[in-house]
Design an enzyme around this catalytic site. Sequence first.
Site, PDB file in Angstrom:
ATOM      1  N   HIS A  28      -2.996  -3.770  -5.672  1.00 47.89           N
ATOM      2  CA  HIS A  28      -3.388  -3.018  -4.415  1.00 47.89           C
ATOM      3  C   HIS A  28      -4.590  -3.119  -4.108  1.00 47.89           C
ATOM      4  O   HIS A  28      -5.383  -2.475  -4.766  1.00 47.89           O
ATOM      5  CB  HIS A  28      -2.779  -1.648  -4.250  1.00 47.89           C
ATOM      6  CG  HIS A  28      -2.958  -1.108  -2.701  1.00 47.89           C
ATOM      7  ND1 HIS A  28      -3.219   0.215  -2.628  1.00 47.89           N
ATOM      8  CD2 HIS A  28      -3.086  -1.533  -1.651  1.00 47.89           C
ATOM      9  CE1 HIS A  28      -3.589   0.520  -1.407  1.00 47.89           C
ATOM     10  NE2 HIS A  28      -3.194  -0.658  -0.718  1.00 47.89           N
TER      11      HIS A  28
ATOM     12  N   GLU B 216      -5.608  -0.773  -7.121  1.00 55.10           N
ATOM     13  CA  GLU B 216      -4.658  -0.071  -8.002  1.00 55.10           C
ATOM     14  C   GLU B 216      -3.934  -1.202  -8.594  1.00 55.10           C
ATOM     15  O   GLU B 216      -3.082  -1.647  -7.923  1.00 55.10           O
ATOM     16  CB  GLU B 216      -4.192   1.012  -6.830  1.00 55.10           C
ATOM     17  CG  GLU B 216      -5.003   1.895  -6.410  1.00 55.10           C
ATOM     18  CD  GLU B 216      -4.436   2.678  -5.194  1.00 55.10           C
ATOM     19  OE1 GLU B 216      -4.609   3.989  -5.273  1.00 55.10           O
ATOM     20  OE2 GLU B 216      -3.476   2.123  -4.545  1.00 55.10           O
TER      21      GLU B 216
ATOM     22  N   SER C 150       0.834  -1.158  -0.012  1.00 55.06           N
ATOM     23  CA  SER C 150      -0.018  -0.138   0.070  1.00 55.06           C
ATOM     24  C   SER C 150       0.793   1.090   0.035  1.00 55.06           C
ATOM     25  O   SER C 150       0.185   2.309  -0.230  1.00 55.06           O
ATOM     26  CB  SER C 150      -0.961  -0.078   1.227  1.00 55.06           C
ATOM     27  OG  SER C 150      -0.024  -0.008   2.388  1.00 55.06           O
TER      28      SER C 150
ATOM     29  N   ASN D 138      -4.010   6.644  -1.336  1.00 59.11           N
ATOM     30  CA  ASN D 138      -3.127   7.348   0.005  1.00 59.11           C
ATOM     31  C   ASN D 138      -2.577   8.576  -0.018  1.00 59.11           C
ATOM     32  O   ASN D 138      -2.382   9.376   0.663  1.00 59.11           O
ATOM     33  CB  ASN D 138      -2.164   6.409   0.363  1.00 59.11           C
ATOM     34  CG  ASN D 138      -2.960   5.266   1.180  1.00 59.11           C
ATOM     35  OD1 ASN D 138      -3.797   5.441   2.081  1.00 59.11           O
ATOM     36  ND2 ASN D 138      -2.272   4.060   1.252  1.00 59.11           N
TER      37      ASN D 138
END
Length: 520
Positions: A144, A156, A123, A194
């Site tokens: 991900h 992802e 991540s 993120n």
Amino acid sequence: MTPLAKGSIVAVIGSGAMGSGIAQVAAASGHEVRLFDTRPEAASKAIADIGKVYARLVEKGRMGAAEADLARERLQTVDALSGVKDAALVVEAIVENLDVKRALFAELEVIVDARCILATNTSSISVTAIAAGLRHPGRLVGMHFFNPVPLMALVEVISGLATDKDVADTVYATAQAWGKDPVHAKSTPGFIVNRVARPYYAEALRLLQEGTADAPTLDAVMRDCGGFRMGPFELMDLIGHDVNFSVTQSVHAAYFGDPRFTPSVLQQELVNAGFLGRKSGRGFYRYGDDAIQPVVQTEPHAVRPHTVGISVAREVTSSVLSPMEARLTHAGFTVAHREPLQGAEKHEAPAFHTNGVAIFLTDGRSATERAAANNHPNTVVYDLLFDHAKATRIALARADQCSEEAYQAAVGLFQAAGFQVTRLDDVPGMAVMRTVAMLANEAADAVNQGVCSAIAVDIAMQKGVNYPRGPLAWADSVGIAHIVTVLANLGASYGEDRYRVSPLLRRKLAANPFGARFHA
């Protein structure tokens, strides 16, 4: 793009929450799954638990009994990495440590076939860095998933500098075949979610630190006005402040101290105190049987004004106030349109007017600053709403110069339109508007820097963190011109590079000042 063939072997390394979730989805999608863990008993338990999940899905009518039996039969544990030698895809879901991941893939590379795709569920670690030690780095890609894997749609697909396009395309197509919504992204700090999500936490923490309102009130504003599923403080409590703070620190460091990602001293204090959120029993909220139900600031009843007008500037062809005008009209108000303002007066538009108070949608300035600029002391600003027709709450801020009588007229107006009214202290940009503007700004920068496409960033933020609208679609809805104005005013108010406007937003606006959009 062609997915992996059904029946081909997918190996999963690591049987924790992420690994077992990936194994569950892969088996249900028709793949033979080999699950490996350094603790064999953990892998066996994970498969038993997956079987129970399938059984519950059958009970709920979401999976056929025969389908569940077949999926369960496809799941096998292996006692050594050599047991994954026939895999077409290996997905790693182990500890977030670069050296450990590199060592694993170096070992796998000499076990599996040359055509086998190697994928990391990292991540936060650079896919480029993980692949750097391999003899064939082109076959390593980021895959991900988001927790819980069976329920979260986003994947992802992260390409490092060496990742072969065919490899990324195959993983993308495979994720689609598994019922997921994949997006392509370049390996950069935070990838898409993120990175782009940082302002949701950062602006909330700053608002709290500045005394805008307490955490329960700000959470209510973000939910009831902004349409977010969870407010930022309850979400940080759920994630855990140690985890959330660590991710922010990591992204900040990876971008060499960019002030846009500056960690919060307030959150650092929570971590120092051990107030980590739900898992420790205390964060911004207290948890447990003796926890007190938080109270959201809501203004008491005010008198409904008799009349309301709206003013626009002559140069403006459509008003940002139109959705609110429709809500007021539905509530029985006849909104009188004033002659378009021009010259110096146009700075007082667009605005609603009732009982001597001018009411503006926030443009990133405080109400006090706007009142001084307009020489109109009785000024109130309101925060952005996700859905004007359905919103149950609205947030207001009053200028320091504003009289109580004028402010109460604004409160009465919105209460008559069916809103609960929450007062925020008069900070630039309020809560929802500045957060959405910063999310859109970060999303635009990700696109501008080639991390992903505009469509991908919106899918990622909706499917990965359940935002009510993608940040760039939200910018389209509010108006890119207004988003740029908000950011510019925030930058002027704070004097910080944190609020610098993305070059892509400025480019969109310059190309089409009155109709700039990211999506047709």
